[in-house]
Design a protein around this motif. Structure first.
Motif, PDB file in Angstrom:
ATOM      1  N   THR A  19      30.793  34.940  31.965  1.00 59.52           N
ATOM      2  CA  THR A  19      31.511  34.798  33.227  1.00 59.52           C
ATOM      3  C   THR A  19      30.540  34.765  34.410  1.00 59.52           C
ATOM      4  OG1 THR A  19      31.839  37.186  33.134  1.00 59.52           O
ATOM      5  CG2 THR A  19      33.684  35.792  32.462  1.00 59.52           C
ATOM      6  N   GLY A  20      29.601  35.700  34.449  1.00 62.21           N
ATOM      7  CA  GLY A  20      28.629  35.708  35.527  1.00 62.21           C
ATOM      8  C   GLY A  20      27.726  34.494  35.504  1.00 62.21           C
ATOM      9  N   GLN A  21      27.405  34.003  34.312  1.00 67.98           N
ATOM     10  CA  GLN A  21      26.524  32.855  34.197  1.00 67.98           C
ATOM     11  C   GLN A  21      27.197  31.562  34.627  1.00 67.98           C
ATOM     12  OE1 GLN A  21      25.335  33.295  30.091  1.00 67.98           O
ATOM     13  NE2 GLN A  21      24.251  35.203  30.539  1.00 67.98           N
ATOM     14  N   ALA A  22      28.525  31.575  34.742  1.00 65.28           N
ATOM     15  CA  ALA A  22      29.260  30.375  35.149  1.00 65.28           C
ATOM     16  C   ALA A  22      29.426  30.283  36.663  1.00 65.28           C
ATOM     17  CB  ALA A  22      30.636  30.363  34.475  1.00 65.28           C
ATOM     18  N   VAL A  23      28.952  31.293  37.392  1.00 64.88           N
ATOM     19  CA  VAL A  23      29.149  31.342  38.842  1.00 64.88           C
ATOM     20  C   VAL A  23      27.844  31.015  39.549  1.00 64.88           C
ATOM     21  CG1 VAL A  23      29.819  32.793  40.790  1.00 64.88           C
ATOM     22  CG2 VAL A  23      30.954  33.075  38.580  1.00 64.88           C
ATOM     23  N   ALA A  24      27.906  30.085  40.493  1.00 59.65           N
ATOM     24  CA  ALA A  24      26.721  29.758  41.288  1.00 59.65           C
ATOM     25  C   ALA A  24      26.494  30.852  42.328  1.00 59.65           C
ATOM     26  CB  ALA A  24      26.912  28.416  41.986  1.00 59.65           C
ATOM     27  N   ALA A  25      25.236  31.195  42.548  1.00 59.15           N
ATOM     28  CA  ALA A  25      24.897  32.233  43.513  1.00 59.15           C
ATOM     29  C   ALA A  25      24.383  31.601  44.799  1.00 59.15           C
ATOM     30  CB  ALA A  25      23.845  33.173  42.934  1.00 59.15           C
ATOM     31  N   PRO A  26      25.079  31.782  45.918  1.00 64.46           N
ATOM     32  CA  PRO A  26      24.570  31.266  47.189  1.00 64.46           C
ATOM     33  C   PRO A  26      23.430  32.136  47.697  1.00 64.46           C
ATOM     34  CG  PRO A  26      26.529  32.570  47.571  1.00 64.46           C
ATOM     35  CD  PRO A  26      26.336  32.534  46.072  1.00 64.46           C
ATOM     36  N   ARG A  78      37.550  50.020  31.269  1.00 64.37           N
ATOM     37  CA  ARG A  78      38.823  49.326  31.477  1.00 64.37           C
ATOM     38  C   ARG A  78      39.025  49.043  32.964  1.00 64.37           C
ATOM     39  NH1 ARG A  78      41.338  50.205  26.394  1.00 64.37           N
ATOM     40  NH2 ARG A  78      39.571  50.834  25.081  1.00 64.37           N
ATOM     41  N   CYS A  79      39.802  47.993  33.244  1.00 67.25           N
ATOM     42  CA  CYS A  79      40.105  47.646  34.623  1.00 67.25           C
ATOM     43  C   CYS A  79      41.491  47.035  34.685  1.00 67.25           C
ATOM     44  CB  CYS A  79      39.064  46.661  35.169  1.00 67.25           C
ATOM     45  SG  CYS A  79      39.210  46.371  36.960  1.00 67.25           S
ATOM     46  N   ASP A  80      42.174  47.227  35.808  1.00 65.11           N
ATOM     47  CA  ASP A  80      43.499  46.647  35.985  1.00 65.11           C
ATOM     48  C   ASP A  80      43.446  45.286  36.672  1.00 65.11           C
ATOM     49  OD1 ASP A  80      42.645  47.824  38.319  1.00 65.11           O
ATOM     50  OD2 ASP A  80      44.594  48.615  38.896  1.00 65.11           O
ATOM     51  N   LEU A  81      42.247  44.798  36.968  1.00 61.80           N
ATOM     52  CA  LEU A  81      42.048  43.442  37.453  1.00 61.80           C
ATOM     53  C   LEU A  81      41.172  42.690  36.455  1.00 61.80           C
ATOM     54  CD1 LEU A  81      41.361  44.044  41.266  1.00 61.80           C
ATOM     55  CD2 LEU A  81      43.546  43.653  40.121  1.00 61.80           C
ATOM     56  N   ARG A  82      41.115  41.383  36.611  1.00 60.31           N
ATOM     57  CA  ARG A  82      40.276  40.582  35.734  1.00 60.31           C
ATOM     58  C   ARG A  82      39.519  39.563  36.592  1.00 60.31           C
ATOM     59  NH1 ARG A  82      40.397  42.666  32.435  1.00 60.31           N
ATOM     60  NH2 ARG A  82      41.417  42.195  30.480  1.00 60.31           N
ATOM     61  N   CYS A  83      38.540  40.079  37.345  1.00 61.65           N
ATOM     62  CA  CYS A  83      37.796  39.219  38.261  1.00 61.65           C
ATOM     63  C   CYS A  83      37.022  38.166  37.482  1.00 61.65           C
ATOM     64  CB  CYS A  83      36.855  40.052  39.123  1.00 61.65           C
ATOM     65  SG  CYS A  83      37.740  41.163  40.247  1.00 61.65           S
ATOM     66  N   THR A  84      37.051  36.958  37.985  1.00 61.77           N
ATOM     67  CA  THR A  84      36.509  35.822  37.245  1.00 61.77           C
ATOM     68  C   THR A  84      35.019  35.950  36.956  1.00 61.77           C
ATOM     69  OG1 THR A  84      36.264  34.693  39.381  1.00 61.77           O
ATOM     70  CG2 THR A  84      38.238  34.208  38.081  1.00 61.77           C
ATOM     71  N   TYR A  85      34.276  36.648  37.809  1.00 62.79           N
ATOM     72  CA  TYR A  85      32.840  36.775  37.616  1.00 62.79           C
ATOM     73  C   TYR A  85      32.474  37.990  36.766  1.00 62.79           C
ATOM     74  CZ  TYR A  85      33.807  39.767  41.647  1.00 62.79           C
ATOM     75  OH  TYR A  85      34.360  40.698  42.496  1.00 62.79           O
ATOM     76  N   CYS A  86      33.479  38.773  36.344  1.00 65.75           N
ATOM     77  CA  CYS A  86      33.199  40.022  35.640  1.00 65.75           C
ATOM     78  C   CYS A  86      33.586  39.964  34.165  1.00 65.75           C
ATOM     79  CB  CYS A  86      33.926  41.166  36.332  1.00 65.75           C
ATOM     80  SG  CYS A  86      33.548  42.795  35.663  1.00 65.75           S
ATOM     81  N   LEU A  87      34.862  39.701  33.880  1.00 66.77           N
ATOM     82  CA  LEU A  87      35.345  39.676  32.499  1.00 66.77           C
ATOM     83  C   LEU A  87      36.131  38.391  32.237  1.00 66.77           C
ATOM     84  CD1 LEU A  87      36.661  43.313  31.900  1.00 66.77           C
ATOM     85  CD2 LEU A  87      34.657  42.249  30.865  1.00 66.77           C
ATOM     86  N   PRO A  88      36.003  37.823  31.048  1.00 61.25           N
ATOM     87  CA  PRO A  88      36.769  36.617  30.729  1.00 61.25           C
ATOM     88  C   PRO A  88      38.218  36.942  30.395  1.00 61.25           C
ATOM     89  CG  PRO A  88      35.462  37.271  28.837  1.00 61.25           C
ATOM     90  CD  PRO A  88      35.085  38.211  29.954  1.00 61.25           C
ATOM     91  N   LYS A  89      39.089  35.956  30.541  1.00 62.13           N
ATOM     92  CA  LYS A  89      40.480  36.134  30.144  1.00 62.13           C
ATOM     93  C   LYS A  89      40.547  36.456  28.653  1.00 62.13           C
ATOM     94  CE  LYS A  89      42.488  33.021  33.601  1.00 62.13           C
ATOM     95  NZ  LYS A  89      43.278  31.782  33.816  1.00 62.13           N
ATOM     96  N   GLY A  90      41.428  37.379  28.297  1.00 63.22           N
ATOM     97  CA  GLY A  90      41.604  37.723  26.896  1.00 63.22           C
ATOM     98  C   GLY A  90      40.528  38.616  26.321  1.00 63.22           C
ATOM     99  N   PHE A  91      39.644  39.155  27.162  1.00 62.89           N
ATOM    100  CA  PHE A  91      38.565  40.016  26.661  1.00 62.89           C
ATOM    101  C   PHE A  91      39.135  41.248  25.964  1.00 62.89           C
ATOM    102  CE2 PHE A  91      35.643  43.610  27.349  1.00 62.89           C
ATOM    103  CZ  PHE A  91      34.531  43.130  26.698  1.00 62.89           C
TER     104      PHE A  91
END
Length: 332
Positions: free
Chosen positions: A203-210, A28-41
Protein backbone atom coordinates in the motif's frame (compact mmCIF):
# COMPACT_ATOMS: atom_id res chain seq x y z
CA UNK A 1 11.37 12.41 38.56
CA UNK A 2 14.72 10.62 38.23
CA UNK A 3 14.86 6.95 37.32
CA UNK A 4 15.55 4.50 40.12
CA UNK A 5 18.19 1.80 39.65
CA UNK A 6 19.32 3.43 36.41
CA UNK A 7 21.00 1.18 33.86
CA UNK A 8 23.57 1.92 31.10
CA UNK A 9 22.00 4.18 28.48
CA UNK A 10 21.15 3.00 24.97
CA UNK A 11 23.66 4.37 22.46
CA UNK A 12 23.89 2.97 18.94
CA UNK A 13 27.05 2.48 16.83
CA UNK A 14 26.69 5.99 15.37
CA UNK A 15 26.65 7.76 18.72
CA UNK A 16 22.90 8.37 18.75
CA UNK A 17 21.31 8.17 22.17
CA UNK A 18 18.05 6.22 22.02
CA UNK A 19 15.63 7.93 24.39
CA UNK A 20 12.32 7.61 22.52
CA UNK A 21 10.18 4.46 22.26
CA UNK A 22 7.05 4.09 20.16
CA UNK A 23 4.85 1.28 21.47
CA UNK A 24 2.11 -0.46 19.49
CA UNK A 25 -0.63 -1.67 21.83
CA UNK A 26 -2.79 -3.12 19.03
CA UNK A 27 -2.40 -3.71 15.32
CA UNK A 28 -6.17 -3.42 14.76
CA UNK A 29 -7.81 -0.28 13.41
CA UNK A 30 -11.36 0.85 12.72
CA UNK A 31 -10.25 2.67 9.56
CA UNK A 32 -8.54 1.32 6.47
CA UNK A 33 -6.37 4.14 5.16
CA UNK A 34 -5.23 3.49 1.63
CA UNK A 35 -1.55 4.10 2.39
CA UNK A 36 -1.53 1.87 5.49
CA UNK A 37 -3.43 -1.41 5.03
CA UNK A 38 -4.90 -3.07 1.93
CA UNK A 39 -8.58 -3.93 1.63
CA UNK A 40 -9.33 -7.37 3.02
CA UNK A 41 -6.14 -7.51 5.11
CA UNK A 42 -6.27 -10.37 7.59
CA UNK A 43 -2.67 -10.70 8.72
CA UNK A 44 -3.23 -9.34 12.21
CA UNK A 45 -1.32 -10.63 15.21
CA UNK A 46 -3.32 -13.02 17.37
CA UNK A 47 -4.54 -11.18 20.50
CA UNK A 48 -3.07 -14.02 22.59
CA UNK A 49 0.34 -12.83 21.41
CA UNK A 50 -0.21 -9.20 22.43
CA UNK A 51 1.79 -8.15 25.44
CA UNK A 52 -0.43 -8.04 28.51
CA UNK A 53 -0.22 -4.89 30.66
CA UNK A 54 2.11 -6.40 33.31
CA UNK A 55 4.42 -7.70 30.56
CA UNK A 56 4.41 -4.38 28.77
CA UNK A 57 5.08 -2.45 31.96
CA UNK A 58 7.97 -4.77 32.76
CA UNK A 59 9.59 -4.14 29.38
CA UNK A 60 8.92 -0.40 29.47
CA UNK A 61 10.43 -0.25 32.93
CA UNK A 62 13.67 -1.66 31.53
CA UNK A 63 13.63 0.84 28.66
CA UNK A 64 13.04 3.80 30.99
CA UNK A 65 15.75 2.66 33.38
CA UNK A 66 18.02 2.52 30.30
CA UNK A 67 17.46 6.18 29.49
CA UNK A 68 14.23 6.20 27.47
CA UNK A 69 12.45 9.38 28.55
CA UNK A 70 9.67 9.56 25.94
CA UNK A 71 7.05 6.93 25.15
CA UNK A 72 4.37 7.21 22.48
CA UNK A 73 1.47 4.75 22.32
CA UNK A 74 0.51 3.81 18.77
CA UNK A 75 -1.35 1.13 16.80
CA UNK A 76 -3.20 0.31 14.63
CA UNK A 77 -5.60 2.44 16.61
CA UNK A 78 -4.56 2.46 20.28
CA UNK A 79 -7.95 3.68 21.51
CA UNK A 80 -9.38 0.28 20.54
CA UNK A 81 -7.25 -1.50 23.16
CA UNK A 82 -9.28 -2.59 26.20
CA UNK A 83 -8.04 -1.33 29.55
CA UNK A 84 -6.22 1.57 27.93
CA UNK A 85 -6.77 4.02 30.79
CA UNK A 86 -5.22 1.68 33.35
CA UNK A 87 -2.29 1.02 31.03
CA UNK A 88 -1.71 4.75 30.57
CA UNK A 89 -1.82 5.25 34.33
CA UNK A 90 0.75 2.51 34.86
CA UNK A 91 3.13 3.85 32.21
CA UNK A 92 2.79 7.44 33.42
CA UNK A 93 3.90 6.31 36.88
CA UNK A 94 7.22 4.85 35.69
CA UNK A 95 10.02 6.73 37.49
CA UNK A 96 12.16 8.62 34.98
CA UNK A 97 9.58 8.90 32.21
CA UNK A 98 9.23 12.55 31.18
CA UNK A 99 6.80 12.43 28.26
CA UNK A 100 3.86 10.14 27.49
CA UNK A 101 1.93 10.73 24.27
CA UNK A 102 -0.45 8.89 21.97
CA UNK A 103 -1.18 8.82 18.23
CA UNK A 104 -4.77 8.20 17.19
CA UNK A 105 -7.15 8.48 14.27
CA UNK A 106 -9.53 10.25 16.67
CA UNK A 107 -12.72 8.29 15.99
CA UNK A 108 -12.98 7.10 19.62
CA UNK A 109 -11.48 10.17 21.23
CA UNK A 110 -14.64 11.99 22.31
CA UNK A 111 -15.49 9.27 24.85
CA UNK A 112 -11.94 8.73 26.13
CA UNK A 113 -10.22 12.14 26.12
CA UNK A 114 -11.08 13.11 29.69
CA UNK A 115 -10.12 9.82 31.33
CA UNK A 116 -6.87 9.60 29.36
CA UNK A 117 -5.94 13.09 30.49
CA UNK A 118 -6.74 12.18 34.09
CA UNK A 119 -4.65 9.00 33.79
CA UNK A 120 -1.53 10.96 32.89
CA UNK A 121 -1.45 11.16 29.09
CA UNK A 122 0.32 14.39 28.20
CA UNK A 123 0.12 14.87 24.44
CA UNK A 124 -1.93 13.81 21.40
CA UNK A 125 -1.25 13.45 17.69
CA UNK A 126 -4.38 12.99 15.57
CA UNK A 127 -4.50 11.88 11.94
CA UNK A 128 -6.43 14.31 9.78
CA UNK A 129 -5.75 13.94 6.07
CA UNK A 130 -8.71 15.99 4.87
CA UNK A 131 -11.69 18.08 5.96
CA UNK A 132 -13.81 16.89 3.06
CA UNK A 133 -16.19 14.06 4.02
CA UNK A 134 -16.08 12.36 0.62
CA UNK A 135 -12.29 12.50 0.51
CA UNK A 136 -12.11 11.25 4.11
CA UNK A 137 -14.25 8.23 3.21
CA UNK A 138 -12.13 7.63 0.11
CA UNK A 139 -8.90 7.59 2.12
CA UNK A 140 -10.11 5.76 5.24
CA UNK A 141 -12.96 3.59 3.97
CA UNK A 142 -15.44 5.17 6.45
CA UNK A 143 -17.58 8.27 6.72
CA UNK A 144 -16.20 9.14 10.14
CA UNK A 145 -14.94 12.71 9.79
CA UNK A 146 -17.55 14.07 12.21
CA UNK A 147 -16.37 11.63 14.91
CA UNK A 148 -12.78 12.80 14.48
CA UNK A 149 -13.74 16.47 14.71
CA UNK A 150 -15.83 15.77 17.82
CA UNK A 151 -12.86 13.97 19.33
CA UNK A 152 -10.58 16.93 18.64
CA UNK A 153 -13.03 19.27 20.32
CA UNK A 154 -13.32 17.00 23.38
CA UNK A 155 -9.55 16.62 23.68
CA UNK A 156 -8.95 20.35 23.54
CA UNK A 157 -11.70 20.94 26.10
CA UNK A 158 -9.97 18.72 28.69
CA UNK A 159 -6.60 20.41 28.27
CA UNK A 160 -4.68 18.70 25.48
CA UNK A 161 -2.91 21.67 23.93
CA UNK A 162 -1.47 22.00 21.42
CA UNK A 163 -2.74 18.98 19.51
CA UNK A 164 -0.67 17.95 16.50
CA UNK A 165 -2.60 17.04 13.36
CA UNK A 166 -0.84 14.57 11.09
CA UNK A 167 -1.70 14.93 7.39
CA UNK A 168 -0.24 12.34 5.01
CA UNK A 169 -0.10 14.25 1.73
CA UNK A 170 -0.89 12.41 -1.49
CA UNK A 171 -0.82 14.03 -4.95
CA UNK A 172 -4.16 13.66 -6.69
CA UNK A 173 -5.91 12.85 -3.40
CA UNK A 174 -5.53 15.63 -0.83
CA UNK A 175 -2.57 17.78 -1.92
CA UNK A 176 -4.96 20.54 -2.91
CA UNK A 177 -6.46 20.56 0.60
CA UNK A 178 -3.28 21.38 2.51
CA UNK A 179 -4.08 25.08 2.76
CA UNK A 180 -7.61 24.51 4.04
CA UNK A 181 -6.40 22.05 6.71
CA UNK A 182 -3.67 24.50 7.73
CA UNK A 183 -6.29 27.26 8.08
CA UNK A 184 -8.37 24.93 10.27
CA UNK A 185 -5.35 24.10 12.44
CA UNK A 186 -4.37 27.73 12.89
CA UNK A 187 -7.95 28.76 13.71
CA UNK A 188 -8.25 26.12 16.44
CA UNK A 189 -4.73 26.39 17.85
CA UNK A 190 -3.52 23.03 16.53
CA UNK A 191 -0.20 22.26 14.82
CA UNK A 192 -0.47 20.82 11.31
CA UNK A 193 2.29 18.38 10.35
CA UNK A 194 2.55 17.47 6.69
CA UNK A 195 3.98 13.98 6.20
CA UNK A 196 5.47 12.34 3.12
CA UNK A 197 4.15 8.78 2.57
CA UNK A 198 6.71 6.01 3.09
CA UNK A 199 6.98 2.87 0.93
CA UNK A 200 6.00 0.34 3.59
CA UNK A 201 4.19 -2.71 2.28
CA UNK A 202 2.36 -2.80 -1.03
CA UNK A 203 0.00 0.00 0.00
CA UNK A 204 2.74 2.47 0.91
CA UNK A 205 4.75 1.53 -2.16
CA UNK A 206 1.79 2.42 -4.39
CA UNK A 207 1.66 6.03 -3.15
CA UNK A 208 3.77 8.79 -4.68
CA UNK A 209 5.57 10.98 -2.15
CA UNK A 210 5.53 14.73 -2.85
CA UNK A 211 8.49 16.87 -1.81
CA UNK A 212 7.07 18.64 1.23
CA UNK A 213 10.19 20.65 2.06
CA UNK A 214 9.46 23.24 -0.62
CA UNK A 215 5.72 23.19 0.16
CA UNK A 216 6.38 23.86 3.83
CA UNK A 217 8.64 26.79 3.01
CA UNK A 218 6.04 28.28 0.66
CA UNK A 219 3.20 27.96 3.17
CA UNK A 220 5.33 29.43 5.95
CA UNK A 221 6.19 32.46 3.83
CA UNK A 222 2.58 32.86 2.73
CA UNK A 223 1.34 32.93 6.35
CA UNK A 224 4.22 34.93 7.82
CA UNK A 225 5.56 32.00 9.83
CA UNK A 226 9.18 31.74 10.99
CA UNK A 227 11.31 28.63 11.72
CA UNK A 228 11.12 27.48 15.33
CA UNK A 229 12.01 24.57 17.57
CA UNK A 230 9.21 22.88 19.45
CA UNK A 231 9.74 21.57 22.94
CA UNK A 232 9.15 18.08 24.23
CA UNK A 233 8.51 15.44 21.63
CA UNK A 234 9.21 17.48 18.52
CA UNK A 235 10.93 14.48 16.87
CA UNK A 236 11.87 14.64 13.18
CA UNK A 237 9.56 17.49 12.14
CA UNK A 238 10.76 20.95 11.13
CA UNK A 239 8.43 23.65 12.41
CA UNK A 240 7.33 27.22 11.72
CA UNK A 241 5.59 29.54 14.19
CA UNK A 242 3.57 32.74 14.11
CA UNK A 243 4.46 36.06 15.76
CA UNK A 244 3.30 34.72 19.14
CA UNK A 245 5.94 31.97 18.99
CA UNK A 246 3.36 29.16 18.83
CA UNK A 247 4.15 26.55 16.21
CA UNK A 248 1.49 26.21 13.52
CA UNK A 249 3.11 24.16 10.75
CA UNK A 250 5.59 21.33 10.49
CA UNK A 251 6.86 18.97 7.81
CA UNK A 252 8.13 15.41 8.17
CA UNK A 253 10.19 14.47 5.12
CA UNK A 254 11.55 10.90 5.33
CA UNK A 255 11.78 10.72 1.53
CA UNK A 256 12.93 14.11 0.26
CA UNK A 257 15.12 15.09 3.22
CA UNK A 258 15.63 12.23 5.65
CA UNK A 259 16.53 12.84 9.30
CA UNK A 260 18.29 9.55 10.09
CA UNK A 261 21.44 11.20 11.44
CA UNK A 262 19.43 12.45 14.41
CA UNK A 263 17.30 9.32 14.90
CA UNK A 264 16.70 8.72 18.60
CA UNK A 265 13.91 6.13 18.47
CA UNK A 266 13.01 2.48 18.22
CA UNK A 267 9.60 0.78 18.01
CA UNK A 268 8.00 -2.02 19.99
CA UNK A 269 5.39 -4.10 18.15
CA UNK A 270 2.22 -5.36 19.80
CA UNK A 271 3.85 -8.75 20.45
CA UNK A 272 6.98 -7.18 21.95
CA UNK A 273 9.13 -7.38 18.83
CA UNK A 274 11.61 -4.51 18.86
CA UNK A 275 12.04 -2.83 15.45
CA UNK A 276 15.29 -0.90 15.21
CA UNK A 277 14.44 1.15 12.11
CA UNK A 278 11.15 1.88 10.37
CA UNK A 279 12.80 1.44 6.99
CA UNK A 280 14.81 -1.73 7.72
CA UNK A 281 13.97 -5.29 8.73
CA UNK A 282 16.22 -5.58 11.81
CA UNK A 283 14.34 -6.75 14.90
CA UNK A 284 14.77 -8.21 18.39
CA UNK A 285 12.15 -10.67 19.81
CA UNK A 286 11.89 -9.17 23.30
CA UNK A 287 8.26 -10.23 23.76
CA UNK A 288 8.80 -13.88 22.84
CA UNK A 289 11.88 -13.92 25.09
CA UNK A 290 9.86 -12.53 27.99
CA UNK A 291 7.12 -15.11 27.44
CA UNK A 292 9.76 -17.85 27.39
CA UNK A 293 10.91 -16.86 30.87
CA UNK A 294 13.87 -14.57 30.18
CA UNK A 295 15.25 -12.69 33.15
CA UNK A 296 15.60 -8.91 33.20
CA UNK A 297 19.34 -9.34 32.69
CA UNK A 298 18.74 -11.47 29.59
CA UNK A 299 16.21 -9.00 28.20
CA UNK A 300 18.63 -6.13 28.76
CA UNK A 301 21.43 -8.02 27.06
CA UNK A 302 19.22 -8.61 24.01
CA UNK A 303 18.09 -4.97 24.04
CA UNK A 304 21.63 -3.61 24.10
CA UNK A 305 22.74 -6.07 21.43
CA UNK A 306 19.88 -4.84 19.24
CA UNK A 307 20.75 -1.18 19.74
CA UNK A 308 24.36 -2.04 18.90
CA UNK A 309 23.09 -3.30 15.53
CA UNK A 310 20.77 -0.37 14.77
CA UNK A 311 21.19 0.60 11.10
CA UNK A 312 22.58 4.00 10.20
CA UNK A 313 19.63 4.92 7.98
CA UNK A 314 16.65 3.66 6.03
CA UNK A 315 16.87 2.67 2.36
CA UNK A 316 13.45 3.88 1.22
CA UNK A 317 14.93 5.75 -1.73
CA UNK A 318 17.43 3.14 -2.89
CA UNK A 319 15.28 0.06 -2.22
CA UNK A 320 11.62 1.15 -2.09
CA UNK A 321 10.40 -2.47 -1.90
CA UNK A 322 12.76 -3.43 0.93
CA UNK A 323 10.16 -3.29 3.74
CA UNK A 324 7.12 -5.45 3.02
CA UNK A 325 5.44 -5.22 6.44
CA UNK A 326 2.64 -2.68 6.63
CA UNK A 327 2.83 0.43 8.80
CA UNK A 328 0.16 -0.85 11.20
CA UNK A 329 2.24 -3.97 11.83
CA UNK A 330 5.23 -1.91 12.96
CA UNK A 331 3.45 0.53 15.21
CA UNK A 332 3.54 3.84 13.42
Amino acid sequence: MSATNALPTLIDPFGRRIDYLRVSITDRCDLRCTYCLPKGFKGYEEPAHWLRPPELLRLLGLFVRSGVAKVRLTGGEPLLRGGLTGLVRGIAALPGLRDLSLSSNGTQLARLAAELRDAGLQRLNISLDTLDRRCFARITGRDALDSVLSGLQAAQAVGFNPIKLNMVVQPGVNLDEVESVLAFAMTHGHVLRLIEPMPMGSTGQAVAAPDLSALGQRLAQQHGLLPCVMGQGSGPARYWAGPDGRASLGVITPMSQHFCAACNRVRLGVDGTLYLCLGQNDRVPLGPMLRAGASDAELLQALHAGIAAKPERHVFQEQPQHVMRFMAQTGG
